[in-house]
Scaffold this active site. Structure first.
Site, mmCIF file in Angstrom:
data_model
loop_
_atom_site.group_PDB
_atom_site.id
_atom_site.type_symbol
_atom_site.label_atom_id
_atom_site.label_comp_id
_atom_site.label_asym_id
_atom_site.label_seq_id
_atom_site.Cartn_x
_atom_site.Cartn_y
_atom_site.Cartn_z
ATOM 1 N N ASP A 1 60.907 11.786 -94.880
ATOM 2 C CA ASP A 1 60.250 10.695 -94.151
ATOM 3 C C ASP A 1 60.172 11.099 -92.690
ATOM 4 O O ASP A 1 60.787 12.093 -92.276
ATOM 5 C CB ASP A 1 61.071 9.396 -94.289
ATOM 6 C CG ASP A 1 60.371 8.186 -93.667
ATOM 7 O OD1 ASP A 1 59.128 8.204 -93.548
ATOM 8 O OD2 ASP A 1 61.069 7.220 -93.291
ATOM 9 N N HIS A 2 59.427 10.358 -91.913
ATOM 10 C CA HIS A 2 59.571 10.401 -90.469
ATOM 11 C C HIS A 2 60.636 9.369 -90.113
ATOM 12 O O HIS A 2 60.454 8.181 -90.370
ATOM 13 C CB HIS A 2 58.258 10.045 -89.763
ATOM 14 C CG HIS A 2 57.192 11.055 -89.980
ATOM 15 N ND1 HIS A 2 55.877 10.713 -90.203
ATOM 16 C CD2 HIS A 2 57.238 12.406 -90.006
ATOM 17 C CE1 HIS A 2 55.166 11.822 -90.355
ATOM 18 N NE2 HIS A 2 55.966 12.854 -90.246
ATOM 19 N N ASP B 1 58.320 4.660 -92.960
ATOM 20 C CA ASP B 1 57.497 4.345 -94.138
ATOM 21 C C ASP B 1 56.466 5.427 -94.421
ATOM 22 O O ASP B 1 55.326 5.126 -94.812
ATOM 23 C CB ASP B 1 56.815 2.978 -93.971
ATOM 24 C CG ASP B 1 57.813 1.908 -93.603
ATOM 25 O OD1 ASP B 1 58.904 1.911 -94.192
ATOM 26 O OD2 ASP B 1 57.519 1.078 -92.726
ATOM 27 N N HIS B 2 56.854 6.673 -94.206
ATOM 28 C CA HIS B 2 55.990 7.806 -94.527
ATOM 29 C C HIS B 2 56.703 8.697 -95.548
ATOM 30 O O HIS B 2 56.941 9.874 -95.289
ATOM 31 C CB HIS B 2 55.680 8.623 -93.269
ATOM 32 C CG HIS B 2 54.991 7.845 -92.191
ATOM 33 N ND1 HIS B 2 54.994 8.235 -90.875
ATOM 34 C CD2 HIS B 2 54.264 6.709 -92.237
ATOM 35 C CE1 HIS B 2 54.299 7.364 -90.143
ATOM 36 N NE2 HIS B 2 53.849 6.421 -90.949
ATOM 37 N N PRO B 3 57.059 8.148 -96.700
ATOM 38 C CA PRO B 3 57.847 8.937 -97.649
ATOM 39 C C PRO B 3 57.039 10.103 -98.201
ATOM 40 O O PRO B 3 55.818 10.000 -98.384
ATOM 41 C CB PRO B 3 58.185 7.930 -98.753
ATOM 42 C CG PRO B 3 57.098 6.921 -98.687
ATOM 43 C CD PRO B 3 56.709 6.828 -97.244
#
Lengths: 205, 545
Positions: free
Chosen positions: B323-324, B478-480
């Site tokens: 993720d980020h 929320d960038h999985p």
């Protein structure tokens, strides 16, 4: 019912999805012979007796809430319909608030409080529970929220006092790229808080 | 119980977000029959807008999008969570949110449409960290541009502001003029630091485009753009449907059927909300169901032929979760009024730390100065400080005009131990297990976050900031990515450079699940570019079939 007239534009609700749905529903009811009479009866009832009227007559604290709110916002004019809706939400969340609001009004009537700050400070000093009551009244008027529900969005006072600079989210009307223009400067506030501070919690997203 | 009439198409796609719907659109326009199965419902924009206006907790990005019982998604970023169960030392850093609805999670994104840097694809080769992709930037460049045209991306002229990702074509639209607040921030950073603030490329209209209007600056890109000036997956759904693709809402795929050799997928099975089972056959299958749901589906489909899950001979399905990670601070500037919240949410970025030789020991990051309307936050804060009446109104104006929020995207790293599995304790109403993720922040990311905190402190000082409120710990952006990782070696990866699974020749994955590294820019444009490359492959193979 002149006293109940909104001090906001009466057509402000016409742009909302709820209102659009209502208009659609009303048009349908006119077209529908069977339901038409029932629909008209509901509309007529709504026009002559707004939903809160009966409660207001029954609950003498309703006008007291408005009077206390005017003092605590330092405003002479507040919308009585919004006032009633906020009061109903606050009482629904905590029925004890009714008596506390009554007592807060008694306190206000017992002295001469020239400002919101004077009243709030005296109230907390006389009984710490008034701090919570005042928080809820401020949250209601300025954020438009009571009982953890949105009572009003665009009409919340926080947007009234910032309308020269920003729009409520989803209601921008400045035209494309309005945001490149220089907004108004704001002086450093000099006023003091009236109540003791509380822990500030940012809700999770 | 099987349905009486099975569905069939040349290509069956699971998931209707940006990836699934853009593939459907490309294929349908080429005359290929397509069925898209979406677990969630179809809901229109106006409904979400109304939900937002009635939402008490306005910053809740999931708030306007309540899920349906048969396709639940995480209700919020709280740990423990009602759906996405995270464990491990940094469980809260992986508490992602996403949507299971027609159109997918881009209902609530900010439109940030970054291309990855060439170095992001070669992290191992260049810096000895993480993994390389099985595709290079040059391979993806034409598809990046195709994705930018599809979404309608505005961005700066590379001759004036080079964002580090070489381009053969200019952006489809001119860059969005940044707000007064962003202009002041940019000026400060330029004059007082060695860094720079660039225009963020965005899938947002700076002129009428694709029958959608110019952005009017409602400042509500997340959770919902009220007018559709910002692209989201629903537009690709509408285009694909107009071209003949068939979208089925409320179709929860739970099984992937293969032939006896276990080499080709023959059908997928889905439940409707009443748990009626339906079988859908096809020649090709694409799983485009978001990083987390894609891995979940492959694992849920385990059977005697594939006891560890579909496409999982490597054992890497569900591993390498990335993720980020975010560092975030909110403070009150002591300088002139900025009035954030005029215009779109995210328009400007400090990009100096997206790449550098130091990436051999700490992760890259980028920084957003978020242009978020702070009136509600200012009001809550002023009330909590004890203000009433006139003094309260003064405070609200001051705080709303001086609040600054900075946040970062810090680069994660593929670690097989960061793993998604099926919950042993929680199932949904259809009997499908919830996803569970073990997460420990890579030291590489922790070091990156430390560096970011130093930069934020420097910026707070330059802005004479007070009342700092740091978001505790680490939070997910929320960038999985990574759950079906791409690679050249089938022993340690799930898909090849074309997003085709190593194990099943007609099964593709279109999702950030295939990412081998996560870079710093928002993931969506790369998801779309990879998806359009999948569509290109399918068109060629079906033409020869």
């Amino acid at each position: 019912m002149a006293a109940d007239r909104s001090c906001f534009p009466t057509n402000i609700h016409l742009a909302s999805p709820n209102a659009m749905r209502m208009r659609r529903a009303l048009r349908m009811s006119r077209r529908d012979m069977l339901l038409g009479a029932m629909g008209a009866a509901v509309v007529a009832l709504g026009a002559s007796r707004p939903g809160f009227a009966a409660t207001e007559e029954a609950d003498p604290v309703v006008p007291l809430f408005l009077a206390v709110s005017q003092r605590l916002t330092d405003r002479d004019v507040l919308d009585p319909q919004i006032s009633h809706a906020l009061y109903a939400g606050i009482i629904h969340a905590n029925p004890e608030r009714r008596e506390q609001i009554h007592k807060l009004h008694d306190l206000m009537a017992s002295g001469s409080f020239a400002s919101a700050r004077a009243l709030a400070s005296a109230a907390e000093h006389s009984d710490p529970v008034f701090k919570d009551v005042i928080h809820e009244i401020m949250t209601g008027w300025y954020r438009g929220v009571a009982d953890q529900k949105v009572v009003v969005y665009r009409s919340a006072l926080m947007f009234d006092i910032t309308k020269d600079a920003v729009y409520p989210k989803t209601y921008a009307a400045g035209g494309p790229f309005y945001w490149t223009q220089t907004p108004p400067e704001v002086a450093v506030p000099t006023g003091e808080p009236a109540l003791s501070p509380s822990k500030f919690v940012v809700e999770p997203t | 119980m099987p349905s009486e009439q099975d569905l069939s198409a040349d290509v069956v796609i699971v998931g209707s977000g940006v990836a699934g719907s853009s593939i459907a659109n490309e294929l349908a326009r080429a005359g290929i029959s397509v069925i898209v199965l979406e677990a969630g419902p179809r809901v229109d924009r106006q409904h979400f807008v109304e939900n937002f206006r009635n939402l008490e907790n306005k910053p809740s990005y999931q708030g306007p999008f309540p899920s349906v019982p048969w396709a639940i998604h995480p209700p919020n970023q709280m740990t423990p969570n009602d759906y996405l169960h995270t464990t491990g030392p940094d469980a809260e850093a992986y508490q992602q949110v996403y949507l299971r609805m027609m159109g997918g999670t881009t209902w609530h994104w900010a439109g940030c449409a970054w291309r990855y840097l060439p170095s992001d694809f070669e992290l191992k080769t260049r810096y000895g960290q993480g993994r390389d992709w099985a595709v290079k930037y040059e391979d993806l460049e034409p598809f990046y541009y195709q994705a930018e045209v599809m979404m309608g991306v505005c961005g700066p002229d590379p001759a004036v502001e080079d964002l580090g990702s070489p381009r053969r074509q200019p952006y489809p639209m001119e860059a969005l003029p940044i707000s007064y607040a962003a202009q002041q921030f940019r000026k400060l950073v330029s004059e007082k630091t060695p860094y720079r603030v660039v225009h963020e490329p965005q899938a947002r209209n700076t002129r009428p485009y694709d029958n959608r209007p110019t952005c009017e600056g409602h400042n509500n890109c997340m959770p919902i753009c009220p007018i559709g000036a910002m692209y989201n997956g629903s537009y690709s759904v509408y285009h694909a449907e107009a071209a003949g693709a068939h979208f089925v809402p409320n179709a929860v795929v739970y099984k992937i059927e293969r032939d006896s050799a276990n080499k080709r997928v023959t059908a997928v099975h889905y439940y409707d909300p009443d748990k009626g089972s339906h079988r859908v056959t096809g020649k090709y299958f694409v799983i485009a169901a978001h990083c987390i749901e894609t891995a979940k589906l492959l694992l849920v489909s385990a059977d005697e032929q594939s006891p560890d899950g579909i496409a999982n001979s490597s054992g890497h399905v569900g591993r390498n979760m990335m993720d980020h990670t975010g560092v975030q601070v909110t403070f009150i500037s002591g300088d002139k009024a900025l009035w954030p919240g005029r215009g779109p949410l995210e328009t400007n970025v400090i990009d100096n730390f997206r790449d550098g030789t130091w990436r051999n020991e700490r992760g890259a990051y980028l920084v957003h100065m978020v242009d978020d309307n702070q009136v509600d936050l200012a009001t809550s804060l002023a009330i909590s400080k004890g203000y009433v009446g006139r003094e309260l109104e003064e405070q609200i104006r001051y705080l709303a005009s001086h609040t600054v929020r900075l946040f970062s995207h810090n680069e994660g790293l593929a670690d097989p131990d960061n793993r998604l599995t099926l919950s042993q304790t929680h199932k949904d109403v259809l009997g499908i297990p919830h996803p569970e993720v073990y997460y420990k922040l890579p030291e590489y990311t922790v070091k990156s976050c430390e560096h970011t905190r130093g930069l934020f402190r420097e910026l707070i000082g330059l802005m004479h900031g007070t009342d700092e409120q740091w978001t505790p710990g680490y939070f997910p952006q929320d960038h999985p990515a990574g759950s079906t990782i791409m690679g050249t070696d089938p022993r340690d990866s799930v898909v090849d450079g074309f997003c085709r699974t190593h194990d099943h020749e007609n099964l593709f994955i279109a999702s950030s699940a295939v990412f081998s590294s996560v870079g710093t820019g928002n993931i969506t444009l790369t998801v779309a570019a990879l998806a359009l490359r999948v569509a290109d492959t399918l068109k060629k193979e079906l033409a020869h079939a």
